[in-house]
Design a protein around this motif. Sequence first.
Motif: not given
Length: 124
Positions: A8-17, A36-40, A91-92, A117-119
């Motif tokens: 389900g990861g992907g690229s979105v614009q600010t404000g997206g879902s 769910w955890f994340r690491q930048a 990465m989530y 993980g999924t980005q």
Amino acid sequence: QVQLVESGGGSVQTGGSLTLSCVVSELPYGVDSMGWFRQAPGKEREGVATIYTGSTYYADSVKGRFTISQDNAENTVYLQMDSLKPEDTAMYYCAAGYYVSRWLMLSSRHYTYWGQGTQVTVAV
């Protein structure tokens, strides 16, 4: 063999879902917490949202924007992410573990099983 598979990861614009999914299989008896955890890049892994017997826990940075849910019949944990911000880029990871304390629900050290993980990338 324990498996946690995120999607389900992907690229979105600010404000997206985006909605992340984690399909879980072969969890040992007694594993009762999911999260769910994340690491930048260059940052430590942080807890985003976790769930234990229906109770949910959220990082302050995502409260009101993210929702974690669990479908036991489908062995799936979801993370609905709304009003995404560039600082949500990471990465989530999906994780499973044994409940210790509600104060430790967002601590990655107390989760035993992890997905690959999924980005998620949020553009300005």
